[in-house]
Design a protein around this motif. Sequence first.
Motif, PDB file in Angstrom:
ATOM      1  N   GLN A  19       0.826  -1.210   0.000  1.00 51.25           N
ATOM      2  CA  GLN A  19       0.000   0.000   0.000  1.00 51.25           C
ATOM      3  C   GLN A  19       0.863   1.265   0.000  1.00 51.25           C
ATOM      4  O   GLN A  19       2.050   1.240   0.332  1.00 51.25           O
ATOM      5  CB  GLN A  19      -0.917  -0.008   1.227  1.00 51.25           C
ATOM      6  N   VAL A  20       0.242   2.362  -0.370  1.00 47.41           N
ATOM      7  CA  VAL A  20       0.931   3.655  -0.445  1.00 47.41           C
ATOM      8  C   VAL A  20       1.085   4.247   0.953  1.00 47.41           C
ATOM      9  O   VAL A  20       0.143   4.227   1.750  1.00 47.41           O
ATOM     10  CB  VAL A  20       0.151   4.635  -1.339  1.00 47.41           C
ATOM     11  N   HIS A  21       2.292   4.761   1.249  1.00 43.47           N
ATOM     12  CA  HIS A  21       2.557   5.425   2.520  1.00 43.47           C
ATOM     13  C   HIS A  21       3.278   6.749   2.266  1.00 43.47           C
ATOM     14  O   HIS A  21       3.901   6.937   1.217  1.00 43.47           O
ATOM     15  CB  HIS A  21       3.413   4.548   3.439  1.00 43.47           C
ATOM     16  N   GLU A  22       3.177   7.638   3.234  1.00 41.92           N
ATOM     17  CA  GLU A  22       3.766   8.959   3.069  1.00 41.92           C
ATOM     18  C   GLU A  22       5.280   8.919   2.907  1.00 41.92           C
ATOM     19  O   GLU A  22       5.867   9.794   2.259  1.00 41.92           O
ATOM     20  CB  GLU A  22       3.406   9.856   4.266  1.00 41.92           C
ATOM     21  N   VAL A  71       4.524   5.068 -16.159  1.00 40.82           N
ATOM     22  CA  VAL A  71       4.288   3.761 -15.559  1.00 40.82           C
ATOM     23  C   VAL A  71       4.017   3.908 -14.065  1.00 40.82           C
ATOM     24  O   VAL A  71       3.127   3.271 -13.506  1.00 40.82           O
ATOM     25  CB  VAL A  71       5.500   2.831 -15.799  1.00 40.82           C
ATOM     26  N   GLY A  72       4.795   4.771 -13.417  1.00 46.81           N
ATOM     27  CA  GLY A  72       4.630   4.973 -11.984  1.00 46.81           C
ATOM     28  C   GLY A  72       3.258   5.476 -11.609  1.00 46.81           C
ATOM     29  O   GLY A  72       2.682   5.063 -10.607  1.00 46.81           O
ATOM     30  N   GLU A  73       2.710   6.392 -12.399  1.00 41.29           N
ATOM     31  CA  GLU A  73       1.375   6.914 -12.115  1.00 41.29           C
ATOM     32  C   GLU A  73       0.324   5.814 -12.201  1.00 41.29           C
ATOM     33  O   GLU A  73      -0.608   5.760 -11.408  1.00 41.29           O
ATOM     34  CB  GLU A  73       1.043   8.050 -13.101  1.00 41.29           C
ATOM     35  N   GLY A  74       0.482   4.919 -13.175  1.00 40.36           N
ATOM     36  CA  GLY A  74      -0.467   3.819 -13.309  1.00 40.36           C
ATOM     37  C   GLY A  74      -0.431   2.902 -12.105  1.00 40.36           C
ATOM     38  O   GLY A  74      -1.469   2.489 -11.584  1.00 40.36           O
ATOM     39  N   TYR A  75       0.782   2.595 -11.634  1.00 43.52           N
ATOM     40  CA  TYR A  75       0.904   1.732 -10.469  1.00 43.52           C
ATOM     41  C   TYR A  75       0.441   2.428  -9.204  1.00 43.52           C
ATOM     42  O   TYR A  75      -0.091   1.793  -8.294  1.00 43.52           O
ATOM     43  CB  TYR A  75       2.354   1.267 -10.306  1.00 43.52           C
ATOM     44  N   LEU A  76       0.634   3.738  -9.127  1.00 46.00           N
ATOM     45  CA  LEU A  76       0.158   4.478  -7.966  1.00 46.00           C
ATOM     46  C   LEU A  76      -1.355   4.333  -7.841  1.00 46.00           C
ATOM     47  O   LEU A  76      -1.889   4.131  -6.747  1.00 46.00           O
ATOM     48  CB  LEU A  76       0.539   5.955  -8.084  1.00 46.00           C
ATOM     49  N   THR A  77      -2.055   4.419  -8.977  1.00 43.85           N
ATOM     50  CA  THR A  77      -3.507   4.247  -8.970  1.00 43.85           C
ATOM     51  C   THR A  77      -3.892   2.865  -8.460  1.00 43.85           C
ATOM     52  O   THR A  77      -4.811   2.711  -7.644  1.00 43.85           O
ATOM     53  CB  THR A  77      -4.076   4.435 -10.391  1.00 43.85           C
ATOM     54  N   ASP A 105      -5.544   4.022 -17.890  1.00 42.33           N
ATOM     55  CA  ASP A 105      -4.247   3.408 -18.159  1.00 42.33           C
ATOM     56  C   ASP A 105      -3.985   2.190 -17.292  1.00 42.33           C
ATOM     57  O   ASP A 105      -3.084   1.401 -17.576  1.00 42.33           O
ATOM     58  CB  ASP A 105      -3.129   4.436 -17.929  1.00 42.33           C
ATOM     59  N   SER A 106      -4.768   2.016 -16.234  1.00 38.58           N
ATOM     60  CA  SER A 106      -4.537   0.891 -15.337  1.00 38.58           C
ATOM     61  C   SER A 106      -4.979  -0.441 -15.953  1.00 38.58           C
ATOM     62  O   SER A 106      -4.611  -1.502 -15.478  1.00 38.58           O
ATOM     63  CB  SER A 106      -5.289   1.104 -14.022  1.00 38.58           C
ATOM     64  N   TYR A 135      10.888  -1.780  -9.041  1.00 36.62           N
ATOM     65  CA  TYR A 135      10.907  -0.588  -8.202  1.00 36.62           C
ATOM     66  C   TYR A 135       9.822  -0.692  -7.134  1.00 36.62           C
ATOM     67  O   TYR A 135       8.708  -1.141  -7.394  1.00 36.62           O
ATOM     68  CB  TYR A 135      10.690   0.664  -9.057  1.00 36.62           C
ATOM     69  N   TYR A 136      10.160  -0.243  -5.948  1.00 36.20           N
ATOM     70  CA  TYR A 136       9.235  -0.333  -4.827  1.00 36.20           C
ATOM     71  C   TYR A 136       7.915   0.351  -5.166  1.00 36.20           C
ATOM     72  O   TYR A 136       6.836  -0.184  -4.871  1.00 36.20           O
ATOM     73  CB  TYR A 136       9.864   0.312  -3.595  1.00 36.20           C
ATOM     74  N   SER A 137       7.979   1.514  -5.783  1.00 34.50           N
ATOM     75  CA  SER A 137       6.764   2.283  -6.063  1.00 34.50           C
ATOM     76  C   SER A 137       5.912   1.654  -7.160  1.00 34.50           C
ATOM     77  O   SER A 137       4.768   2.052  -7.360  1.00 34.50           O
ATOM     78  CB  SER A 137       7.132   3.714  -6.471  1.00 34.50           C
ATOM     79  N   GLN A 138       6.478   0.671  -7.873  1.00 33.37           N
ATOM     80  CA  GLN A 138       5.742   0.024  -8.957  1.00 33.37           C
ATOM     81  C   GLN A 138       5.400  -1.423  -8.609  1.00 33.37           C
ATOM     82  O   GLN A 138       5.173  -2.248  -9.487  1.00 33.37           O
ATOM     83  CB  GLN A 138       6.563   0.080 -10.251  1.00 33.37           C
ATOM     84  N   ALA A 139       5.359  -1.729  -7.328  1.00 30.59           N
ATOM     85  CA  ALA A 139       5.057  -3.095  -6.888  1.00 30.59           C
ATOM     86  C   ALA A 139       3.721  -3.136  -6.152  1.00 30.59           C
ATOM     87  O   ALA A 139       3.464  -2.317  -5.269  1.00 30.59           O
ATOM     88  CB  ALA A 139       6.170  -3.600  -5.975  1.00 30.59           C
ATOM     89  N   LEU A 140       2.864  -4.077  -6.532  1.00 29.78           N
ATOM     90  CA  LEU A 140       1.587  -4.245  -5.862  1.00 29.78           C
ATOM     91  C   LEU A 140       1.722  -5.138  -4.624  1.00 29.78           C
ATOM     92  O   LEU A 140       0.936  -5.026  -3.690  1.00 29.78           O
ATOM     93  CB  LEU A 140       0.559  -4.854  -6.814  1.00 29.78           C
ATOM     94  N   LEU A 141       2.699  -6.003  -4.648  1.00 22.14           N
ATOM     95  CA  LEU A 141       2.971  -6.880  -3.512  1.00 22.14           C
ATOM     96  C   LEU A 141       4.410  -6.677  -3.068  1.00 22.14           C
ATOM     97  O   LEU A 141       5.279  -6.346  -3.875  1.00 22.14           O
ATOM     98  CB  LEU A 141       2.776  -8.358  -3.899  1.00 22.14           C
TER      99      LEU A 141
END
Length: 376
Positions: A82-85, A142-148, A180-181, A290-296
Motif C-alpha cells: 500500500q501507499v505510505h507517506e 508507468v509509476g502513475e499507473g501503479y500508484l492508482t 491506463d490501469s 521498483y518499490y513504487s511500482q510493486a503491488l505486492l
Amino acid sequence: RNNRKVNMNIVEWSDEDYGSQKRRKKRQKKLIQKGKPADRMAHQLLMMRQRQFYSDCVVSFKRQGLSWVFLTDTDEYVVFNQVHEDDPTKMEEIGFARDILAKDNSTSATIKWEDMDPFQKERIKQSVQKVKKVEKDSFDSVGEGYLTLRQRLPDIGEQTVMDYIQRVKLQRDQQQYRDDSTTLLSLFEDDPCHIMPRLFHSSIEPSSEEISRVTVNVDKNENENIDDVLNPMNFDTLRYLHSVPKGAYDYNTFGKTALDVSHISEDDLTKFRGVHRPIELCRKAYTDVYYSQALLRVNHYLGSWEAYSAKADKRRTREKYDERSGLSAGVMYDAQPWLSAFVKNVGLKNARYLLQGVGDYSELSKVYAEAGSGDI
C-alpha cells in the motif's frame, strides 16, 4: 497429509523425496577434488539442494493443476504494498538503482560487486540500460499507473493475496477499468513470473503504544484466555515494526518471486536458477523492480536473537545480528491486522491449534543442532 480439521493439505518431504542422492554425492566428490574449504563446500552443496528442492516442488504444484506459487523463506511474509507517506520518490529510487548498478560505486553492505558471481554481474550490466531508459521517459507514466493500483489495494485481512489476484483477473476480463490501469491489471495474467521487492525489518522492540494497536477480535461467547498463544509478542509480524528505507538495496537486497506454474512448461521449471530469478522466463533483472511500482512486497524479519541463532549456520554471527538489529527508517503497521482476520476466518479453536508453539524456538534449535548446518 490432509488435515481435515483445518482444511489444509500439508506435505512433508525428506531428502529421499526430491533430487538425486547420486547427483549430490557426485557434486560433493568434485568439490573435494577441487580442494574447496569445508564451510564453502557445505554452502555450495546447500545451494544445490535448495535449487533441486524448489525445482521439484514447483513441478509438483504444476502436476497438481495449481497456479501461483510464492518462493519465500519462513521469515518472509507477502503483503499488499500500500501507499505510505514515506515511500521513496522517483529520484530516490533511481538513486538506489545507480548505487547498486555502478561497477565502481557499489554501496551495498550485503553483497559487493567483487563478491558477485558472473551471472549476477552480467544481469546488473544489462540493467544499466534499463535504468537510463527509466530516467528518460518511462518512470513517470508507468509509476502513475501503479500508484492508482496501489491506492486501490485492500487492507491486510480484507482479502488474501490469492483472492486479490483472482479479482484482478476478473476485473481485467470484464474490462471494469477504462484508464491506463487496464494494461497494468493484466500483469498477473500475462506475466507468469511476478517479482516482489523485499522490506527488511529489524528487531527493535515495540513501544507499549505500538503493540497496543494489535487487537484480536473473538466471539463474545469465547471465554478462553488468548494471551498465551495469540499474544502479539509471539509473532515477528506483529512485534517488529521498524524497517530500513523502502526501495534501497542495503539490507533489503534482491526481491523474491511468485510463479504461475500453470503458465510455465515443466521443462522450464526443471531449469531452476534460484529464488531471486528462478527461471529464464523471469526476464526482469535483479534490480528491475521498483518499490513504487510493486503491488505486492515481501516483509523480511530479522527476528529475535534466539530465532536468528537457532539455525546452526556459521554465517549467522552475533556481530552481524547486532549490526542489523537496531536499524530503523520508519514504522510499518500494515501487516498487523492479519491475526484478527485469521482468527475470524478459521475460528479461535483452530487458530490456537495451528499456532501452538509459536515463538518457541527451543525445538527448532535441537533439530538444527542434530542435523548440522550442511544438512539444512
